[in-house]
Write a protein that holds these residues in place. Structure first.
Motif, PDB file in Angstrom:
ATOM      1  N   THR A   1       0.832  -1.206   0.000  1.00 23.26           N
ATOM      2  CA  THR A   1       0.000   0.000   0.000  1.00 23.26           C
ATOM      3  C   THR A   1       0.867   1.256   0.000  1.00 23.26           C
ATOM      4  O   THR A   1       1.597   1.510   0.968  1.00 23.26           O
ATOM      5  N   PRO A   2       0.805   2.078  -1.046  1.00 26.74           N
ATOM      6  CA  PRO A   2       1.673   3.262  -1.109  1.00 26.74           C
ATOM      7  C   PRO A   2       1.451   4.224   0.042  1.00 26.74           C
ATOM      8  O   PRO A   2       2.400   4.833   0.551  1.00 26.74           O
ATOM      9  N   GLU A   3       0.200   4.382   0.459  1.00 27.77           N
ATOM     10  CA  GLU A   3      -0.098   5.348   1.523  1.00 27.77           C
ATOM     11  C   GLU A   3       0.570   4.961   2.835  1.00 27.77           C
ATOM     12  O   GLU A   3       0.954   5.842   3.615  1.00 27.77           O
TER      13      GLU A   3
ATOM     14  N   SER B   1       2.067 -11.205  -4.574  1.00 31.65           N
ATOM     15  CA  SER B   1       1.762 -10.915  -5.973  1.00 31.65           C
ATOM     16  C   SER B   1       2.898 -10.109  -6.603  1.00 31.65           C
ATOM     17  O   SER B   1       2.982  -8.897  -6.409  1.00 31.65           O
ATOM     18  N   PRO B   2       3.777 -10.746  -7.368  1.00 31.80           N
ATOM     19  CA  PRO B   2       4.824  -9.986  -8.060  1.00 31.80           C
ATOM     20  C   PRO B   2       4.275  -8.863  -8.929  1.00 31.80           C
ATOM     21  O   PRO B   2       4.880  -7.773  -8.979  1.00 31.80           O
ATOM     22  N   PRO B   3       3.141  -9.039  -9.644  1.00 28.31           N
ATOM     23  CA  PRO B   3       2.619  -7.907 -10.414  1.00 28.31           C
ATOM     24  C   PRO B   3       2.262  -6.703  -9.542  1.00 28.31           C
ATOM     25  O   PRO B   3       2.456  -5.554  -9.969  1.00 28.31           O
ATOM     26  N   MET B   4       1.735  -6.946  -8.345  1.00 27.92           N
ATOM     27  CA  MET B   4       1.434  -5.821  -7.455  1.00 27.92           C
ATOM     28  C   MET B   4       2.706  -5.133  -6.986  1.00 27.92           C
ATOM     29  O   MET B   4       2.784  -3.904  -6.923  1.00 27.92           O
TER      30      MET B   4
ATOM     31  N   TRP C   1       4.706  -0.877  -5.544  1.00 26.49           N
ATOM     32  CA  TRP C   1       5.651  -0.614  -4.463  1.00 26.49           C
ATOM     33  C   TRP C   1       6.494   0.618  -4.749  1.00 26.49           C
ATOM     34  O   TRP C   1       7.051   0.774  -5.834  1.00 26.49           O
ATOM     35  N   GLN C   2       6.587   1.514  -3.757  1.00 26.98           N
ATOM     36  CA  GLN C   2       7.309   2.770  -3.940  1.00 26.98           C
ATOM     37  C   GLN C   2       8.656   2.803  -3.221  1.00 26.98           C
ATOM     38  O   GLN C   2       9.381   3.786  -3.316  1.00 26.98           O
ATOM     39  N   GLY C   3       8.974   1.753  -2.502  1.00 24.92           N
ATOM     40  CA  GLY C   3      10.267   1.691  -1.834  1.00 24.92           C
ATOM     41  C   GLY C   3      11.326   1.078  -2.722  1.00 24.92           C
ATOM     42  O   GLY C   3      11.065   0.684  -3.873  1.00 24.92           O
TER      43      GLY C   3
END
Length: 269
Positions: free
Chosen positions: A53-55, A73-76, A81-83
């Protein structure tokens, strides 16, 4: 669930909105838990996010905090992912690839309902295992059962323009259709009911002013075998207690869906 729901919709995450994604009031609850939980520890915070979750990643963390994510889930992971790439791990929440007492804080946004009650118990057991003594776990739930009206009432509100987003419609439909957490609710049934009442999809999108790609994505759910098992704060608290966690609060954010989306907090003794 019998399939990875998130693999199917990863590319559409950008179109998700509240209450499926957390809003400012939800994040204020998380931030208060983070600030309190990190202040209580005398070691640098080591944080695990269940999901990407980015938030949650963008919460205010102490400068010495390490923040990791675990998602199956690798696609997720790739889409959301923002890290740093090496801080997101692919793996199961019910068999976490981490040593005992590896983290001081775990956060999860609304993912518990993706597991059936047995899986939820396994998840909480793993949370208890990987948390340090005194560590904190917080999770936002989707707990709409019995709180969002009947299907007829929901569609009447939709006709009046009283449901602002597709995600709000789905949450309310989950609450109307789930009879108990064991049987859960199938996204395919939600999509079928909406299609029967308002199809075709493009007409629903145009009438409501919703993004057509997101509305058409309901088509992906018609043949899905996935099910959600939505528990409330009391039920999850009991499960957590059996897993060796101490329930320490159920916070209801100050927005229109706060009663259906509580944030439940646990402490590991």
């Amino acid at each position: 669930m019998s399939e990875n729901y998130w693999d199917r919709i990863a590319d559409l995450w950008r179109l998700f909105g509240p209450p499926i994604r957390p809003v400012a009031e939800d994040l204020a609850v998380y931030q208060e838990i983070v600030d309190r939980g990190t202040a209580l520890m005398d070691v640098p915070p080591r944080v695990l996010l269940l999901g990407v979750t980015p938030e949650l990643y963008r919460l205010r963390w102490p400068a010495d905090a390490e923040v990791f994510a675990l998602d199956n889930s690798p696609p997720m992971i790739e889409a959301v992912w923002q890290g740093p790439a090496d801080t997101a791990v692919t793996g199961s929440w019910t068999a976490m690839p981490f040593a005992d007492q590896s983290f001081t804080l775990l956060l999860c946004d609304a993912g518990v309902g993706l597991l059936d009650p047995v899986g939820q118990g396994e998840l909480l057991g793993e949370v208890q295992r990987v948390l340090v003594s005194g560590g904190t776990f917080a999770v936002r739930l989707f707990a709409p059962q019995g709180r969002t009206g009947t299907v007829s009432e929901i569609f009447e509100d939709l006709d009046r323009g009283g449901i602002p987003t597709l995600d709000a419609l789905k949450l309310r439909m989950w609450g109307a259709l789930q009879e108990n957490p064991v049987d859960g609710v199938r996204p395919s049934e939600v999509a079928r009911r909406i299609l029967e009442a308002y199809g075709p999809w493009d007409r629903l999108a145009q009438t409501q002013g919703w993004h057509p790609d997101y509305v058409r994505a309901l088509e992906l759910q018609l043949d899905s075998q996935a099910s959600f098992h939505l528990v409330d704060a009391e039920e999850l608290g009991q499960q957590g207690y059996r897993a060796g966690l101490e329930p320490s609060g159920a916070h209801r954010p100050a927005h229109g869906y706060g009663d259906s989306c509580p944030v439940v907090e646990f402490r590991r003794p």
